[in-house]
Structure formats: structure tokens, C-alpha cells
Scaffold this motif. Structure first.
Motif, PDB file in Angstrom:
ATOM      1  N   LEU A 120      -4.368   3.835  -6.520  1.00 27.88           N
ATOM      2  CA  LEU A 120      -4.987   3.264  -5.397  1.00 27.88           C
ATOM      3  C   LEU A 120      -6.451   2.763  -6.198  1.00 27.88           C
ATOM      4  O   LEU A 120      -6.592   1.485  -5.650  1.00 27.88           O
ATOM      5  CB  LEU A 120      -5.091   4.042  -3.978  1.00 27.88           C
ATOM      6  CG  LEU A 120      -5.745   3.338  -2.890  1.00 27.88           C
ATOM      7  CD1 LEU A 120      -4.528   2.055  -2.652  1.00 27.88           C
ATOM      8  CD2 LEU A 120      -6.138   4.199  -1.683  1.00 27.88           C
ATOM      9  N   ALA A 121      -7.031   3.563  -6.814  1.00 27.37           N
ATOM     10  CA  ALA A 121      -8.263   3.217  -7.286  1.00 27.37           C
ATOM     11  C   ALA A 121      -8.294   1.998  -8.341  1.00 27.37           C
ATOM     12  O   ALA A 121      -8.895   0.950  -8.125  1.00 27.37           O
ATOM     13  CB  ALA A 121      -9.151   4.212  -7.583  1.00 27.37           C
ATOM     14  N   SER A 165      -7.350  -7.034 -15.312  1.00 35.69           N
ATOM     15  CA  SER A 165      -6.155  -6.335 -14.663  1.00 35.69           C
ATOM     16  C   SER A 165      -4.947  -5.781 -15.530  1.00 35.69           C
ATOM     17  O   SER A 165      -4.509  -4.597 -15.293  1.00 35.69           O
ATOM     18  CB  SER A 165      -5.346  -7.523 -13.892  1.00 35.69           C
ATOM     19  OG  SER A 165      -6.395  -8.141 -12.846  1.00 35.69           O
ATOM     20  N   THR A 183      -5.573  -0.138  -8.874  1.00 38.71           N
ATOM     21  CA  THR A 183      -5.117  -1.202  -8.239  1.00 38.71           C
ATOM     22  C   THR A 183      -5.962  -2.017  -7.064  1.00 38.71           C
ATOM     23  O   THR A 183      -5.719  -3.261  -7.170  1.00 38.71           O
ATOM     24  CB  THR A 183      -3.788  -0.812  -7.532  1.00 38.71           C
ATOM     25  OG1 THR A 183      -4.087  -0.220  -6.319  1.00 38.71           O
ATOM     26  CG2 THR A 183      -2.621  -0.325  -8.404  1.00 38.71           C
ATOM     27  N   GLN A 184      -6.780  -1.272  -6.263  1.00 38.18           N
ATOM     28  CA  GLN A 184      -7.589  -2.202  -5.651  1.00 38.18           C
ATOM     29  C   GLN A 184      -8.638  -2.758  -6.234  1.00 38.18           C
ATOM     30  O   GLN A 184      -9.373  -3.659  -5.714  1.00 38.18           O
ATOM     31  CB  GLN A 184      -8.093  -1.103  -4.473  1.00 38.18           C
ATOM     32  CG  GLN A 184      -7.216  -0.298  -3.634  1.00 38.18           C
ATOM     33  CD  GLN A 184      -6.554  -1.494  -2.623  1.00 38.18           C
ATOM     34  OE1 GLN A 184      -5.306  -1.925  -3.026  1.00 38.18           O
ATOM     35  NE2 GLN A 184      -7.261  -1.953  -1.764  1.00 38.18           N
ATOM     36  N   SER A 185      -9.075  -2.349  -7.401  1.00 33.22           N
ATOM     37  CA  SER A 185     -10.156  -3.066  -8.238  1.00 33.22           C
ATOM     38  C   SER A 185      -9.418  -4.036  -9.397  1.00 33.22           C
ATOM     39  O   SER A 185     -10.603  -5.081  -9.590  1.00 33.22           O
ATOM     40  CB  SER A 185     -11.157  -1.904  -8.898  1.00 33.22           C
ATOM     41  OG  SER A 185     -10.166  -1.188  -9.811  1.00 33.22           O
ATOM     42  N   LYS A 233       2.099   1.968  -3.449  1.00 34.17           N
ATOM     43  CA  LYS A 233       1.017   2.596  -4.250  1.00 34.17           C
ATOM     44  C   LYS A 233       0.958   3.727  -4.092  1.00 34.17           C
ATOM     45  O   LYS A 233       0.380   4.410  -4.965  1.00 34.17           O
ATOM     46  CB  LYS A 233      -0.200   1.756  -4.025  1.00 34.17           C
ATOM     47  CG  LYS A 233      -0.384   0.146  -4.583  1.00 34.17           C
ATOM     48  CD  LYS A 233      -1.623  -0.390  -4.172  1.00 34.17           C
ATOM     49  CE  LYS A 233      -1.521  -1.967  -4.395  1.00 34.17           C
ATOM     50  NZ  LYS A 233      -2.853  -2.650  -4.104  1.00 34.17           N
ATOM     51  N   HIS A 261      -7.519  -6.759  -9.369  1.00 29.30           N
ATOM     52  CA  HIS A 261      -7.280  -8.068  -9.014  1.00 29.30           C
ATOM     53  C   HIS A 261      -8.621  -8.821  -8.901  1.00 29.30           C
ATOM     54  O   HIS A 261      -8.676 -10.085  -9.060  1.00 29.30           O
ATOM     55  CB  HIS A 261      -6.531  -8.047  -7.837  1.00 29.30           C
ATOM     56  CG  HIS A 261      -7.367  -7.807  -6.440  1.00 29.30           C
ATOM     57  ND1 HIS A 261      -7.543  -6.662  -6.205  1.00 29.30           N
ATOM     58  CD2 HIS A 261      -7.736  -8.656  -5.624  1.00 29.30           C
ATOM     59  CE1 HIS A 261      -8.128  -6.675  -5.119  1.00 29.30           C
ATOM     60  NE2 HIS A 261      -8.492  -7.648  -4.749  1.00 29.30           N
ATOM     61  N   LEU A 320       0.993  -1.258  -0.072  1.00 29.94           N
ATOM     62  CA  LEU A 320       0.064  -0.090  -0.348  1.00 29.94           C
ATOM     63  C   LEU A 320       0.652   1.466  -0.010  1.00 29.94           C
ATOM     64  O   LEU A 320       0.561   2.345  -0.742  1.00 29.94           O
ATOM     65  CB  LEU A 320      -0.877   0.041   0.976  1.00 29.94           C
ATOM     66  CG  LEU A 320      -1.822   1.274   1.505  1.00 29.94           C
ATOM     67  CD1 LEU A 320      -2.760   1.355   0.131  1.00 29.94           C
ATOM     68  CD2 LEU A 320      -2.663   0.968   2.621  1.00 29.94           C
TER      69      LEU A 320
END
Length: 257
Positions: free
Chosen positions: A155-156, A169, A158-160, A5, A162, A2
Motif C-alpha cells: 500500500l505504501a 513508478s 503503490t500510493q506514492s 492491493k 503514481h 484498494l
């Protein structure tokens, strides 16, 4: 992870901003095309999901150069007659439609490379032909906003990413994070002509990104994890060096903006 990121993209945006301030929008675009966002995202995903997942994501990421450049072409044209919120929103629509089309394809590294190469070849003639005039050095007062925007977008994505599988991806890894930030702030501070100059440089930079994912897409199929990553980094830097040296060594090409 995190922490990476939240820091790696803002740090790179800061470097690109300073480079653009010293050498001009075209150099900023050239640096902005490096796989500094998409590369770490795909490597992190491969670490978490396995190398086979990484191969699929790398292949999709390479093909997604098409969507990234579609965004840039759209923003360059729209910025000529629209304020940045309209230009950005409509350019995101173009990116989304292109990304959905790419997601329907059965991609291999060779097909993905062909698509990326075609987009890179066609983009320079598709961008607006506008006269660019160097501006006086601009203020860095909006730099913190650029860094925050870059961190939040990264962040938005990469968090979605996977949750959607290897194909999406890879596509989302090449979402125009740095491209969005650079385009919007360049548009606001220097005008539409500078946006076109930015994307003319980014076309060359994206050659490095394409080579990076081409190496990963092939090498992860038959080698251990980190050796392909190192080969991909060195290959991308080598391609970048070929484009970067002429811009930095020839004084007549240097523009302070």
C-alpha cells in the motif's frame, strides 16, 4: 483496486510461505521472484495513466532488478553478523542508493534488459558461500505478521508511486516488498544461511519478472492494452516453469524446512 492491493500480495506471501515450508527456502525465493507485486502495480498505473506511461514504468521496473538484487546481496552478507533490524535498515540504504543511480540513466528496454541480465548473472557469485542445513518444519504462528507486513508495504509503495512519474513508478514497483518480508522472517526463524538460500532461488525467479516487463515494454508500444498483458503473463510463466520443474521433480533437491 484498494482491495486488490490489500489482498493479492498477502495471499501470494501465504502461498510462498507454505511452499517454503514444504520445499525449502530456495523454492520460496524462486516463487518470490515472480512479478506478482510489481506486475499488478505497473498494469494498474498504465490503466490510470496510459500505455506510454506504462512503457516507461515497465522499462524502469526491468532495470530495477539491479536494485532488488543489490538489496538481497547486502541483506545476505549483513545477516551473517547482524540482527535483522540492522541488516534490513542497511540493506534498504543499499537499495535506495542503487535506485537513485538507476533513476539517472536514460533507459530503453534493451538497456534495461542488459542491466537486469548482468545483475542476475553476477548475483550467484556475489552471495555468501555458506553451508545450508535444512531445519525441522517451522511454526506458522508468524504468518499473520508476514501478511500484514506485505499488505502495508504494498500500500505504501503503490500510493506514492503514481506521484513520481513513470521512471520512479517503475523503480518503486520493484521495491523489495516480498523480498523484505521473506528475508526478515527467514532470518528470524531459520538464520542467515537460509537467507542466502532464499536469494539463490530468487535470482532464477527474477528471470520471469524481467521477461514480463520486457514483453510489456515492447508490446505496449504498438498493440492494444490487454493483449500485451496476456503475452507478458504467459511468457513469465513459461520461464518460471523452466526453473520450477527440476526443483519439484527431483526428490534429492527437496528440503523440508
Amino acid at each position: 483496486m484498494l482491495l486488490l492491493k490489500l489482498t493479492i500480495v498477502p495471499l501470494f506471501i501465504a502461498l510462498v510461505t507454505l511452499a517454503g515450508k514444504k520445499w525449502g527456502a530456495q523454492v520460496a525465493g524462486l516463487l518470490g521472484g515472480l512479478p506478482i507485486v510489481a506486475g499488478p502495480i505497473v498494469v494498474f498505473l498504465a490503466l490510470e495513466q496510459g500505455q506510454a506511461f506504462g512503457v516507461v514504468a515497465s522499462t524502469s521496473a526491468m532495470a530495477s532488478v539491479v536494485a532488488l538484487l543489490a538489496f538481497g546481496i547486502a541483506y545476505s552478507w549483513l545477516s551473517l553478523s547482524n540482527a535483522w533490524p540492522v541488516a534490513y535498515a542497511l540493506s534498504l540504504v543499499v537499495w535506495t542508493l542503487t535506485a537513485f543511480l538507476l533513476a539517472q540513466l536514460s533507459l530503453t528496454p534493451v538497456i534495461a534488459l542488459a542491466l537486469a541480465a548482468l545483475a542476475i548473472a553476477l548475483t550467484p557469485v556475489s552471495l555468501p558461500k555458506v553451508a545450508f542445513k535444512a531445519h525441522a518444519a517451522t511454526s506458522l504462528k508468524d504468518l499473520p505478521l508476514r501478511l500484514i507486513a506485505g499488505a502495508l508495504l504494498t500500500l505504501a509503495v503503490t500510493q506514492s508511486a503514481h506521484l513520481l512519474g513513470g521512471n520512479w513508478s517503475g523503480i518503486l514497483a520493484v521495491f523489495p516488498v516480498i523480498g523484505s518480508v521473506l528475508a526478515v522472517f527467514t532470518h528470524r526463524s531459520q538464520g542467515a544461511a537460509a537467507v542466502t538460500q532464499l536469494y539463490r532461488g530468487m535470482v532464477k525467479g527474477l528471470c520471469s519478472l524481467s521477461v514480463f516487463f520486457l514483453v510489456l515494454g515492447f508490446a505496449w508500444q504498438g498493440h492494444s492494452f490487454w493483449w500485451p498483458v496476456m503475452m507478458a503473463i504467459l511468457s513469465a510463466l513459461g520461464v518460471q516453469l523452466l526453473f520450477q520443474l527440476p526443483l519439484l521433480l527431483r526428490p534429492q533437491n527437496i528440503k523440508v524446512v
